[in-house]
Scaffold this motif. Structure first.
Motif, mmCIF file in Angstrom:
data_model
loop_
_atom_site.group_PDB
_atom_site.id
_atom_site.type_symbol
_atom_site.label_atom_id
_atom_site.label_comp_id
_atom_site.label_asym_id
_atom_site.label_seq_id
_atom_site.Cartn_x
_atom_site.Cartn_y
_atom_site.Cartn_z
ATOM 1 N N TYR A 174 5.866 9.945 -3.743
ATOM 2 C CA TYR A 174 5.154 8.614 -3.236
ATOM 3 C C TYR A 174 3.824 8.697 -3.558
ATOM 4 O O TYR A 174 3.248 8.073 -3.995
ATOM 5 N N GLY B 295 3.070 8.534 -7.258
ATOM 6 C CA GLY B 295 3.031 6.975 -7.618
ATOM 7 C C GLY B 295 2.077 6.505 -7.310
ATOM 8 O O GLY B 295 1.358 5.558 -7.942
ATOM 9 N N ARG B 296 1.310 6.637 -6.076
ATOM 10 C CA ARG B 296 -0.043 6.236 -5.757
ATOM 11 C C ARG B 296 -1.193 6.794 -6.880
ATOM 12 O O ARG B 296 -2.138 6.109 -6.988
ATOM 13 N N ARG C 275 -0.718 7.122 -9.792
ATOM 14 C CA ARG C 275 -0.675 6.554 -11.183
ATOM 15 C C ARG C 275 -1.311 4.961 -11.055
ATOM 16 O O ARG C 275 -1.361 4.501 -12.103
ATOM 17 N N ARG C 276 -1.253 4.413 -9.883
ATOM 18 C CA ARG C 276 -1.981 3.157 -9.781
ATOM 19 C C ARG C 276 -3.409 2.935 -9.784
ATOM 20 O O ARG C 276 -4.245 3.984 -9.102
ATOM 21 N N PRO C 277 -3.901 1.720 -10.138
ATOM 22 C CA PRO C 277 -5.339 1.737 -10.338
ATOM 23 C C PRO C 277 -5.890 1.770 -8.717
ATOM 24 O O PRO C 277 -5.119 0.764 -7.972
ATOM 25 N N GLY C 278 -7.065 2.333 -8.514
ATOM 26 C CA GLY C 278 -7.277 2.167 -6.962
ATOM 27 C C GLY C 278 -8.621 2.913 -6.781
ATOM 28 O O GLY C 278 -9.213 3.328 -5.790
ATOM 29 N N SER D 286 -6.798 6.407 -4.762
ATOM 30 C CA SER D 286 -5.825 6.818 -5.755
ATOM 31 C C SER D 286 -6.181 8.268 -6.156
ATOM 32 O O SER D 286 -4.958 8.928 -6.205
ATOM 33 N N HIS E 32 -5.615 -0.241 0.299
ATOM 34 C CA HIS E 32 -6.317 -0.576 -0.504
ATOM 35 C C HIS E 32 -6.016 0.741 -1.815
ATOM 36 O O HIS E 32 -6.430 0.815 -2.700
ATOM 37 N N ASP E 33 -5.133 1.775 -1.139
ATOM 38 C CA ASP E 33 -4.853 3.018 -1.980
ATOM 39 C C ASP E 33 -3.628 2.902 -2.537
ATOM 40 O O ASP E 33 -3.121 3.878 -2.676
ATOM 41 N N GLY E 34 -3.015 1.928 -2.830
ATOM 42 C CA GLY E 34 -1.604 1.893 -3.676
ATOM 43 C C GLY E 34 -0.373 2.068 -2.868
ATOM 44 O O GLY E 34 0.668 2.105 -3.290
ATOM 45 N N GLY E 35 -0.566 1.253 -1.646
ATOM 46 C CA GLY E 35 0.517 1.032 -1.027
ATOM 47 C C GLY E 35 0.296 0.610 0.626
ATOM 48 O O GLY E 35 -0.857 0.700 0.870
#
Length: 185
Positions: free
Chosen positions: A22, A25-26, A28-31, A35, A159-162
């Protein structure tokens, strides 16, 4: 190793691997910075999963590899402390992993016995017990009130991907896993 001990070891492996996945996955997300915070958490989750595998898996290479990886992670966390104390938890976690990798009794399921250095083990047990209790209380409080802005490392603000509660739960799961591995030493 008894069946209940083996099952609990494999459940710990699964919990840590899922938390690590998990967090990966975070990453890899823009943030932005949030992130980037997930990278050390992903490394910790996967490292804990490898360390918790029962039955002597990787006995010859596991300790030196985990030791080297988490020495590097500790150096990185120490470097990041220049930017604020919120990286101190990653430093403690990385140093805990190095400690457990090389201490007798850390080969869960390998049949070794010992508790490492009692003072260090005791201090780490107190740290992670406090981390888990505080993290659990913040997770319950946030879930009940719907608030999200408590400080890192025990909370995310969405705001950090989840979802904030999922991020808190992953951090709590890894803290609980660390506590379990220390207790098993």
């Amino acid at each position: 190793m008894s069946l209940p001990a083996s099952v609990s070891s494999w459940l710990l492996v699964l919990l840590c691997a899922v938390s690590g996945a998990y967090c990966l996955g975070r990453v890899r997300r823009p943030g932005g910075a949030a992130s980037r915070e997930a990278g050390p958490e992903a490394l910790m989750g996967f490292g804990m999963a490898v360390m918790a595998v029962p039955g002597g898996f990787g006995e010859g290479w596991r300790a030196p590899l985990l030791g080297a990886v988490f020495c590097g992670a500790a150096l990185h966390a120490g470097w990041l402390l220049r930017g604020g104390m919120h990286h101190a938890h990653h430093l403690v976690g990385s140093l805990s992993m190095v400690y457990m990798a090389f201490m007798p009794g850390s080969g869960h399921g390998a049949g070794r016995h010992g508790a490492g250095l009692p003072l260090v083990t005791g201090a780490l047990l107190l740290y992670y017990a406090g981390y888990v209790v505080l993290g659990g209380s913040r997770l319950v409080t946030a879930g009940a009130t719907g608030t999200t802005g408590t400080p890192y490392p025990l909370a995310g603000d969405g705001h950090d991907g989840g979802p904030a509660e999922v991020i808190r739960a992953c951090r709590l799961a890894m803290g609980t896993g660390m506590l379990a591995m220390l207790l098993a030493m």
